[in-house]
Design an enzyme around this catalytic site. Structure first.
Site, mmCIF file in Angstrom:
data_model
loop_
_atom_site.group_PDB
_atom_site.id
_atom_site.type_symbol
_atom_site.label_atom_id
_atom_site.label_comp_id
_atom_site.label_asym_id
_atom_site.label_seq_id
_atom_site.Cartn_x
_atom_site.Cartn_y
_atom_site.Cartn_z
ATOM 1 N N HIS A 1 0.850 -1.199 0.234
ATOM 2 C CA HIS A 1 0.013 -0.062 0.073
ATOM 3 C C HIS A 1 0.843 1.315 0.011
ATOM 4 C CE1 HIS A 1 -3.599 2.429 0.649
ATOM 5 N NE2 HIS A 1 -3.041 3.138 1.677
ATOM 6 N N LYS B 1 2.873 4.280 -5.321
ATOM 7 C CA LYS B 1 2.397 5.628 -5.112
ATOM 8 C C LYS B 1 3.504 6.737 -4.935
ATOM 9 C CE LYS B 1 -1.389 4.146 -2.193
ATOM 10 N NZ LYS B 1 -1.369 2.708 -2.261
#
Length: 423
Positions: free
Chosen positions: A310, A342
């Site tokens: 994540h 990310k």
């Protein structure tokens, strides 16, 4: 009865820095970043003035003026990603019974840009306490109800099976694909168009994350602002995007000689029932989701070749999932490359889970682990192999992709080479 196995045969991606799966993978494999100063509006009043935007105009990607008029940007991204995924799959949908084709689209914040724009119009830029609805666009209801995203995609492909929007915060993109997988496994459908979309880069979203100081204020260096697992990180960078997949039952895909990217071998989701935004440092709930997903895939910790984290770039998240990897994979966690995309494409909220699935599938196809860009000063509490700055050639036959979301949601998915698992 042997459970039906589910595979991905088509991919469509619209992400910052790369419209289309090919351009998306190029950005990741080269370790380039797409985080910049916000251009959609004047960000000067805000604490965080940076985001990862997509160079996207709907007309250039074949949407009609009527489609553009009635849809929010997030829906437009999903429609274009769907078209790419279907074309990539080689599947002739008109040869499949329409009621055997379903749609599952994830979204965390729905039609944020459209709703904010229309509120500004009907309230005369906030000057009116009592808004004048007559100034609103005729299709405002489509913006208000996120289910319109699934309807638009279903209309686009002629799907008459189940059509659903999954909204579980930042795990929506993982959960929608997991839900689609279950529908195929149980025999309710033969084909699913599944993925997620979000276009949240608007003043209201920026203001909300400013209020809780979740986003990075590194406005003087936006290209290097997203720094997962780095001790100098100070929040995530907002993004936008969409990734959509064509998913089929394995034997059906083989019969038509489809190019199979990967099998969705296992999926699980948990909630920590703890705090709206907080995470326990021991990572127990994420570890539990990982354990169940691995059990469904019938694999052991040693079978995991790469973890797509994540990796939002907040201290509590990075430490939480590091603890989860150690808790569930044991010593193998130290031998497994982990990375966060990310760092390159920002955090597109509900869409990012599907975008990370796309990255995981392309990692399997290319045997390359995308890097964690901007990782210069490792956090000593995050002591795994986070593949800093430069992509790595690596055997990636089995990938674990995880997500964490506000509300306490924790999801995990195992993706494998199509022939890696025994029947």
């Amino acid at each position: 009865m042997t459970a039906r196995r589910v595979v991905i045969t088509g991919i469509g991606v619209l992400a910052p820095g790369g419209v289309g799966a090919k351009e998306f993978w190029s950005l990741l494999s080269e370790g380039r970043t797409a985080t910049r100063r916000i251009s959609f509006f004047n960000p000067a009043p805000f604490r965080s003035q940076i985001a990862a935007e997509i160079a996207f105009t709907p007309e250039a990607h074949g949407l009609s003026q009527q489609e553009i008029r009635r849809t929010d940007r997030a829906a437009q991204l999903a429609m274009v990603a769907t078209a790419e995924a279907v074309a990539d799959s080689g599947l002739e949908l008109d040869e499949v019974a329409p009621h055997r084709v379903g749609v599952a689209i994830g979204s965390a914040v729905g039609a944020t840009m459209g709703l904010e724009q229309e509120y500004r119009v009907v309230s005369n830029d906030g000057r009116l306490d009592l808004v004048d609805h007559e100034y609103a666009v005729p299709h405002l209801y489509n913006h208000l109800v996120p289910s319109s995203f699934a309807a638009e995609v279903a209309w686009k492909v002629g799907a008459e099976g189940p059509a659903t929007v999954i909204s579980t915060g930042c795990t929506s993109g993982l959960d929608s694909v997991g839900y689609a997988c279950e529908l195929i496994r149980e025999g309710s459908v033969d084909v699913m168009i599944a993925g997620a979309t979000d276009a949240p880069i608007s003043p209201i979203t920026v203001a909300c994350f400013d209020a809780i100081k979740a986003t990075s204020p590194r406005n003087d260096d936006p290209e290097h602002a997203s720094r997962p697992f780095d001790r100098t990180r100070n929040g995530f960078v907002l993004g936008e995007g969409s990734a959509v997949f064509v998913m089929e039952e394995l034997e059906s895909a083989r019969r038509r000689n489809a190019d199979i990217y990967a099998e969705v071998a296992g999926f699980a989701s948990r909630c920590n029932a703890f705090h709206m935004t907080g995470l326990r440092p021991d990572g127990r709930e994420m570890a539990e989701a990982i354990r169940v997903a691995m059990g469904e895939a019938r694999i052991d910790a040693e079978d995991i070749d790469y973890i797509n984290a994540h990796g939002s770039g907040t201290k509590q998240n990075d430490r939480h999932e590091t603890a989860a990897f150690k808790r569930e994979l044991g010593q193998h966690a130290y031998r497994t490359p982990v990375s966060s995309i990310k760092s390159m494409v920002g955090h597109s909220l509900g869409a990012i889970g599907s975008i990370e699935i796309a990255a995981s599938v392309l990692a399997i196809k290319n045997n390359v682990v995308p890097p964690t860009a901007n990782l210069e000063h490792p956090d000593p509490e995050c002591d795994l192999d986070y593949v800093p700055r430069i992509a790595r050639e690596w055997r990636t036959g089995t990938v674990l992709s995880v997500g964490s979301g506000f509300g306490g949601f924790q999801s995990a998915m195992v993706l494998t080479e199509p022939d890696r698992r025994a029947s």
